[in-house]
Design a protein around this motif. Structure first.
Motif: not given
Length: 92
Positions: A15-19, A71-72, A78-80, A24-26
């Motif tokens: 689930l890590e951001c590829s960048v 969305l999934a 559970g973006l925070q 993910p945040v935001g």
């Protein structure tokens, strides 16, 4: 038998951001039309600086190529509101 911590670590890596390689945040997670995704903060920066997906080099400019939400993944993480470790930006 795989222990619970190993399973959590494996899921976090998936689930890590590829960048920025962080969770993910935001407000949103965005993807290119080939399914490569990153947190909104990083994707917006990539569009501005490169104009193409960092994974496959597909154009991210123009309405037909604009990144779309995932969305999934947004629901799974559970973006925070927390700062991106790459740029320090907090999107709430």
């Amino acid at each position: 038998m795989v222990d619970a911590q190993a399973q959590l670590d494996q899921m976090k890596n998936m689930l890590e951001c590829s960048v920025c390689f962080e969770m993910p945040v935001g407000k949103h997670v965005l993807q290119c039309k080939n399914g490569h995704w990153s947190c909104e903060t990083c994707m917006r920066r990539v569009v501005r600086e490169r104009g193409s997906c960092p994974s496959c080099n597909t154009s991210l400019r123009g309405q037909a190529n604009a990144p779309s939400r995932v969305l999934a993944i947004e629901q799974m993480v559970g973006l925070q509101s927390s700062p991106c470790t790459l740029c320090g930006l907090v999107v709430s």
